[in-house]
Design a protein around this motif. Structure first.
Motif, PDB file in Angstrom:
ATOM      1  N   VAL A  66       0.836  -1.206   0.000  1.00 22.33           N
ATOM      2  CA  VAL A  66       0.000   0.000   0.000  1.00 22.33           C
ATOM      3  C   VAL A  66       0.874   1.260   0.000  1.00 22.33           C
ATOM      4  N   LEU A  67       2.059   1.186   0.584  1.00 18.40           N
ATOM      5  CA  LEU A  67       2.993   2.318   0.518  1.00 18.40           C
ATOM      6  C   LEU A  67       3.509   2.514  -0.910  1.00 18.40           C
ATOM      7  N   ILE A  68       3.777   1.406  -1.592  1.00 19.19           N
ATOM      8  CA  ILE A  68       4.221   1.489  -2.987  1.00 19.19           C
ATOM      9  C   ILE A  68       3.096   2.045  -3.855  1.00 19.19           C
ATOM     10  N   ASP A  69       1.901   1.481  -3.716  1.00 21.59           N
ATOM     11  CA  ASP A  69       0.770   1.890  -4.539  1.00 21.59           C
ATOM     12  C   ASP A  69       0.296   3.306  -4.230  1.00 21.59           C
ATOM     13  N   GLY A  70       0.246   3.653  -2.953  1.00 17.40           N
ATOM     14  CA  GLY A  70      -0.332   4.932  -2.554  1.00 17.40           C
ATOM     15  C   GLY A  70       0.634   6.104  -2.556  1.00 17.40           C
ATOM     16  N   LEU A  71       1.919   5.837  -2.262  1.00 20.81           N
ATOM     17  CA  LEU A  71       2.882   6.935  -2.137  1.00 20.81           C
ATOM     18  C   LEU A  71       4.123   6.756  -3.014  1.00 20.81           C
ATOM     19  N   ALA A  72       4.184   5.654  -3.741  1.00 18.82           N
ATOM     20  CA  ALA A  72       5.363   5.342  -4.561  1.00 18.82           C
ATOM     21  C   ALA A  72       6.626   5.307  -3.711  1.00 18.82           C
ATOM     22  N   VAL A  73       6.487   4.767  -2.507  1.00 14.46           N
ATOM     23  CA  VAL A  73       7.611   4.647  -1.575  1.00 14.46           C
ATOM     24  C   VAL A  73       7.812   3.166  -1.276  1.00 14.46           C
ATOM     25  N   GLU A  74       9.024   2.679  -1.552  1.00 11.17           N
ATOM     26  CA  GLU A  74       9.348   1.283  -1.290  1.00 11.17           C
ATOM     27  C   GLU A  74      10.372   1.224  -0.165  1.00 11.17           C
ATOM     28  N   VAL A  75       9.945   0.703   0.991  1.00  9.16           N
ATOM     29  CA  VAL A  75      10.808   0.622   2.171  1.00  9.16           C
ATOM     30  C   VAL A  75      10.540  -0.678   2.919  1.00  9.16           C
ATOM     31  N   PRO A  76      11.536  -1.137   3.683  1.00  4.16           N
ATOM     32  CA  PRO A  76      11.279  -2.281   4.560  1.00  4.16           C
ATOM     33  C   PRO A  76      10.232  -1.929   5.621  1.00  4.16           C
ATOM     34  N   VAL A  77       9.372  -2.876   5.928  1.00  2.00           N
ATOM     35  CA  VAL A  77       8.310  -2.689   6.922  1.00  2.00           C
ATOM     36  C   VAL A  77       8.413  -3.803   7.945  1.00  2.00           C
ATOM     37  N   ILE A  78       8.511  -3.429   9.205  1.00  2.00           N
ATOM     38  CA  ILE A  78       8.494  -4.387  10.313  1.00  2.00           C
ATOM     39  C   ILE A  78       7.203  -4.146  11.093  1.00  2.00           C
ATOM     40  N   VAL A  79       6.474  -5.201  11.390  1.00  4.91           N
ATOM     41  CA  VAL A  79       5.249  -5.096  12.179  1.00  4.91           C
ATOM     42  C   VAL A  79       5.376  -6.028  13.375  1.00  4.91           C
ATOM     43  N   LYS A  80       5.112  -5.488  14.546  1.00  5.13           N
ATOM     44  CA  LYS A  80       5.135  -6.258  15.790  1.00  5.13           C
ATOM     45  C   LYS A  80       3.836  -5.998  16.542  1.00  5.13           C
ATOM     46  N   THR A  81       3.348  -7.023  17.237  1.00  9.02           N
ATOM     47  CA  THR A  81       2.192  -6.817  18.109  1.00  9.02           C
ATOM     48  C   THR A  81       2.667  -6.161  19.402  1.00  9.02           C
ATOM     49  N   ALA A  82       1.733  -5.615  20.138  1.00 10.57           N
ATOM     50  CA  ALA A  82       2.074  -5.026  21.433  1.00 10.57           C
ATOM     51  C   ALA A  82       2.672  -6.085  22.353  1.00 10.57           C
ATOM     52  N   ALA A  83       2.156  -7.309  22.274  1.00 11.90           N
ATOM     53  CA  ALA A  83       2.691  -8.397  23.106  1.00 11.90           C
ATOM     54  C   ALA A  83       4.142  -8.698  22.732  1.00 11.90           C
ATOM     55  N   GLU A  84       4.458  -8.688  21.441  1.00 12.30           N
ATOM     56  CA  GLU A  84       5.839  -8.921  21.012  1.00 12.30           C
ATOM     57  C   GLU A  84       6.752  -7.796  21.493  1.00 12.30           C
ATOM     58  N   MET A  85       6.276  -6.565  21.421  1.00 13.75           N
ATOM     59  CA  MET A  85       7.081  -5.433  21.903  1.00 13.75           C
ATOM     60  C   MET A  85       7.318  -5.544  23.405  1.00 13.75           C
ATOM     61  N   ALA A  86       6.290  -5.960  24.155  1.00 10.06           N
ATOM     62  CA  ALA A  86       6.450  -6.137  25.604  1.00 10.06           C
ATOM     63  C   ALA A  86       7.460  -7.238  25.899  1.00 10.06           C
ATOM     64  N   ALA A  87       7.440  -8.308  25.119  1.00 10.32           N
ATOM     65  CA  ALA A  87       8.399  -9.407  25.318  1.00 10.32           C
ATOM     66  C   ALA A  87       9.821  -8.949  25.018  1.00 10.32           C
ATOM     67  N   ILE A  88       9.974  -8.113  24.004  1.00 12.47           N
ATOM     68  CA  ILE A  88      11.299  -7.568  23.670  1.00 12.47           C
ATOM     69  C   ILE A  88      11.811  -6.726  24.834  1.00 12.47           C
ATOM     70  N   GLU A  89      10.949  -5.892  25.363  1.00 13.73           N
ATOM     71  CA  GLU A  89      11.344  -5.062  26.512  1.00 13.73           C
ATOM     72  C   GLU A  89      11.684  -5.932  27.719  1.00 13.73           C
ATOM     73  N   ALA A  90      10.856  -6.907  27.998  1.00 15.34           N
ATOM     74  CA  ALA A  90      11.090  -7.777  29.158  1.00 15.34           C
ATOM     75  C   ALA A  90      12.356  -8.614  28.991  1.00 15.34           C
ATOM     76  N   GLY A  91      12.716  -8.929  27.756  1.00 16.49           N
ATOM     77  CA  GLY A  91      13.882  -9.754  27.504  1.00 16.49           C
ATOM     78  C   GLY A  91      15.190  -9.001  27.439  1.00 16.49           C
TER      79      GLY A  91
END
Length: 117
Positions: A66-91
């Motif tokens: 959608v970034l490519i189609d909508g803005l002509a921007v091609e970039v790496p995208v990382i998606v994490k859930t809030a639970a994954e972010m909490a686990a990263i912080e806890a770890g």
């Protein structure tokens, strides 16, 4: 039964730096809402967003497209859930001694092999 929405974080790499790969935050929010994301919020001009969505392994690819189609921007995208972010912080192995969050850096990659070396 439909899957429940969870809070997510989307991290875009290398946007809005030196005028390159421009991702206006208002348009970024609209693109995420167009994917069915709700409660979308962005942080300054960083490209980072927090939103609610049904978890899916396809979500990063859908956002990237959608970034490519909508803005002509091609970039790496990382998606994490809030639970994954909490686990990263806890770890964090230095959590007990490195207590100033303004001095914390976390590197994210699409896969663990990118960090090997």
């Amino acid at each position: 039964m439909a899957a429940r929405r969870q809070s997510h974080v989307a991290l875009l790499r290398g946007v809005n730096v030196g005028g390159n790969k421009r991702v206006p935050m208002a348009e970024w929010r609209v693109l995420l809402e167009g994917l069915g994301c709700t409660n979308v919020r962005t942080l300054l001009n960083s490209g980072n967003a927090v939103f609610d969505a049904v978890p899916s392994p396809k979500l990063p690819a859908r956002i990237r497209q959608v970034l490519i189609d909508g803005l002509a921007v091609e970039v790496p995208v990382i998606v994490k859930t809030a639970a994954e972010m909490a686990a990263i912080e806890a770890g964090n192995p230095l959590g007990a001694v490195a207590t100033d969050p303004s001095r914390l850096i976390v590197a994210f990659t699409a896969n663990a092999e990118d960090l090997a070396g």
